[in-house]
Design a protein around this motif. Structure first.
Motif, PDB file in Angstrom:
ATOM      1  N   ILE A   1       0.751  -1.099  -0.037  1.00 36.41           N
ATOM      2  CA  ILE A   1       0.061   0.094   0.284  1.00 36.41           C
ATOM      3  C   ILE A   1       0.782   1.237   0.064  1.00 36.41           C
ATOM      4  CG2 ILE A   1      -1.805   1.367   1.286  1.00 36.41           C
ATOM      5  CD1 ILE A   1      -2.693  -1.215   2.160  1.00 36.41           C
ATOM      6  N   ALA A   2       1.962   1.232   0.786  1.00 39.38           N
ATOM      7  CA  ALA A   2       2.939   2.514   0.869  1.00 39.38           C
ATOM      8  C   ALA A   2       3.432   2.802  -0.539  1.00 39.38           C
ATOM      9  CB  ALA A   2       3.879   2.193   2.090  1.00 39.38           C
ATOM     10  N   LYS A   3       3.735   1.750  -1.388  1.00 38.74           N
ATOM     11  CA  LYS A   3       4.293   1.822  -2.538  1.00 38.74           C
ATOM     12  C   LYS A   3       3.437   2.842  -3.748  1.00 38.74           C
ATOM     13  CE  LYS A   3       7.359  -2.423  -2.794  1.00 38.74           C
ATOM     14  NZ  LYS A   3       7.316  -3.692  -3.551  1.00 38.74           N
ATOM     15  N   GLN A   4       2.284   2.684  -3.348  1.00 39.98           N
ATOM     16  CA  GLN A   4       1.251   3.631  -4.162  1.00 39.98           C
ATOM     17  C   GLN A   4       1.663   5.045  -3.743  1.00 39.98           C
ATOM     18  OE1 GLN A   4      -2.722   2.451  -3.410  1.00 39.98           O
ATOM     19  NE2 GLN A   4      -2.251   0.582  -2.827  1.00 39.98           N
ATOM     20  N   PHE A   5       2.250   5.713  -2.997  1.00 39.15           N
ATOM     21  CA  PHE A   5       2.628   6.832  -2.485  1.00 39.15           C
ATOM     22  C   PHE A   5       4.070   7.305  -2.567  1.00 39.15           C
ATOM     23  CE2 PHE A   5      -0.925   5.137   0.066  1.00 39.15           C
ATOM     24  CZ  PHE A   5      -1.809   5.832  -0.404  1.00 39.15           C
TER      25      PHE A   5
ATOM     26  N   TYR B   1      13.755  -4.307  -3.447  1.00 42.95           N
ATOM     27  CA  TYR B   1      12.392  -3.993  -3.122  1.00 42.95           C
ATOM     28  C   TYR B   1      11.955  -2.517  -2.993  1.00 42.95           C
ATOM     29  CZ  TYR B   1      12.478  -8.980  -2.345  1.00 42.95           C
ATOM     30  OH  TYR B   1      12.331 -10.254  -2.233  1.00 42.95           O
ATOM     31  N   ASP B   2      12.684  -1.467  -3.171  1.00 43.54           N
ATOM     32  CA  ASP B   2      12.574  -0.313  -2.905  1.00 43.54           C
ATOM     33  C   ASP B   2      12.555   0.384  -4.176  1.00 43.54           C
ATOM     34  OD1 ASP B   2      11.874  -0.063  -0.226  1.00 43.54           O
ATOM     35  OD2 ASP B   2      14.066   0.177   0.290  1.00 43.54           O
TER      36      ASP B   2
ATOM     37  N   GLY C   1      11.976   1.597 -11.762  1.00 46.50           N
ATOM     38  CA  GLY C   1      10.843   1.265 -10.415  1.00 46.50           C
ATOM     39  C   GLY C   1      11.452   0.145  -9.585  1.00 46.50           C
ATOM     40  N   CYS C   2      10.477  -0.449  -8.939  1.00 47.57           N
ATOM     41  CA  CYS C   2      10.963  -1.440  -8.262  1.00 47.57           C
ATOM     42  C   CYS C   2      11.462  -2.631  -8.820  1.00 47.57           C
ATOM     43  CB  CYS C   2       9.660  -1.868  -7.143  1.00 47.57           C
ATOM     44  SG  CYS C   2      10.302  -3.469  -6.279  1.00 47.57           S
TER      45      CYS C   2
ATOM     46  N   PHE D   1      11.426  -7.344 -12.691  1.00 49.70           N
ATOM     47  CA  PHE D   1      12.411  -8.308 -13.273  1.00 49.70           C
ATOM     48  C   PHE D   1      12.188  -9.701 -12.636  1.00 49.70           C
ATOM     49  CE2 PHE D   1      14.495  -4.228 -14.202  1.00 49.70           C
ATOM     50  CZ  PHE D   1      14.136  -4.332 -15.567  1.00 49.70           C
ATOM     51  N   GLY D   2      11.871  -9.877 -11.591  1.00 44.58           N
ATOM     52  CA  GLY D   2      11.615 -11.041 -10.803  1.00 44.58           C
ATOM     53  C   GLY D   2      12.894 -11.662 -10.199  1.00 44.58           C
TER      54      GLY D   2
END
Length: 299
Positions: free
Chosen positions: A12-16, A32-33, A39-40, A45-46
């Motif tokens: 959820i925090a990633k949305q902001f 992950y950040d 982006g992440c 890329f997995g």
């Protein structure tokens, strides 16, 4: 809240969180950040790219920085080539600064809430229910009435209730929201009496038109409009209580005492807000006589 529950809120925090401004990278997770222009990295890329890079899943960005320069082993896949090719776009140095999705780039509780909360169209009656002087219990019942969420006998019968569906105040019609407010003769008399004390004569009695009428008439923030809205909410609340008293075998208030109680609630709220003198501020007793229209006047 435990740490495990907090960690589940990362998605959820990633949305902001738009991105990180990379300083030393000691507090920014490599995979992950959101610090890279792509982006992440894990989301895009997995696991395969993590395996190709020969790294674990938990290192920080600082692990690929040496002497304020990027240091990453030779790429072994097209994804790693892409990742490394865009590293020069990121300037190093300074502190790690999160950049949030807000007008200032800093975290804002209010803007986060605006983004998270469900959004619906604004209803015309919202200022009648929620305003600074609203009495909470009155506002709640009024909100339920506008939402048609109360349960009069009409609904109970549709759910299989086998008793009589007649209104217990007039025994003339089926008890429904529209009948209680204010087609019922009892409720209509209370409504008109209270509105007359507010210098509002011949108010509508059909619920379908009351919302738009009252929203238009009482849209200002002056004292008269506030008193009218308080009286409206109190009338709705006490008529519902009167109905419940009749239904559950309690001793209901008479019409005169019900009107007195509505006036007392409104006066008490005004006294609490304005610390003004009101003509009568004591709660009406069993033998009290009905008070005049000047009871609402602040002196």
């Amino acid at each position: 809240m435990r740490w495990k529950k907090l960690s589940k809120l990362r998605c959820i925090a990633k949305q902001f969180l738009i991105s990180f401004k990379v300083g030393g990278g000691k507090k920014i997770f490599l995979w992950y950040d959101i610090w890279h222009p792509e982006g992440c990295l894990f989301d895009k890329f997995g696991f395969r790219t993590i395996y190709d890079a020969g790294r674990s899943i938990g290192p920080k960005v600082s692990s690929i920085i040496r002497d304020n320069n990027w240091y990453w082993p030779s790429a072994r896949s097209e994804n790693l080539v892409l990742i490394q090719s865009r590293l020069p776009e990121i300037s190093l140095g300074g502190e790690n600064v999160p950049i949030w999705r807000s007008s200032s780039g800093k975290y804002s509780c209010s803007q986060t809430w605006e983004h998270l909360r469900p959004k619906f169209s604004v209803v015309e009656w919202h200022n009648l229910v929620w305003f600074s002087l609203a009495i909470p219990r009155h506002a709640f019942i009024l909100w339920l009435v506008f939402r048609d969420a109360l349960v009069p006998k009409e609904k109970l019968c549709s759910w299989g209730f086998t008793g009589s569906s007649l209104c217990l105040s007039c025994f003339a019609c089926q008890e429904s929201r529209d009948h209680l407010y204010f087609c019922c003769s009892f409720g209509r008399r209370v409504w008109r009496n209270i509105m007359a004390d507010c210098c509002v004569y011949n108010p509508p009695i059909e619920w379908s038109s009351i919302g738009s009428w009252s929203a238009e008439c009482w849209k200002s923030r002056n004292l008269q409009a506030t008193i009218c809205k308080l009286c409206f909410g109190a009338t709705i609340y006490y008529l519902w209580r009167h109905r419940n008293d009749l239904l559950h075998g309690n001793v209901p208030r008479s019409e005169e005492k019900l009107i007195q109680q509505i006036k007392w609630d409104v006066r008490s709220r005004l006294v609490a807000r304005y610390s003004a003198k009101i003509c009568v501020i004591e709660e009406p007793s069993a033998g009290a006589e009905m008070e005049s229209a000047t009871d609402f006047e602040i002196i």
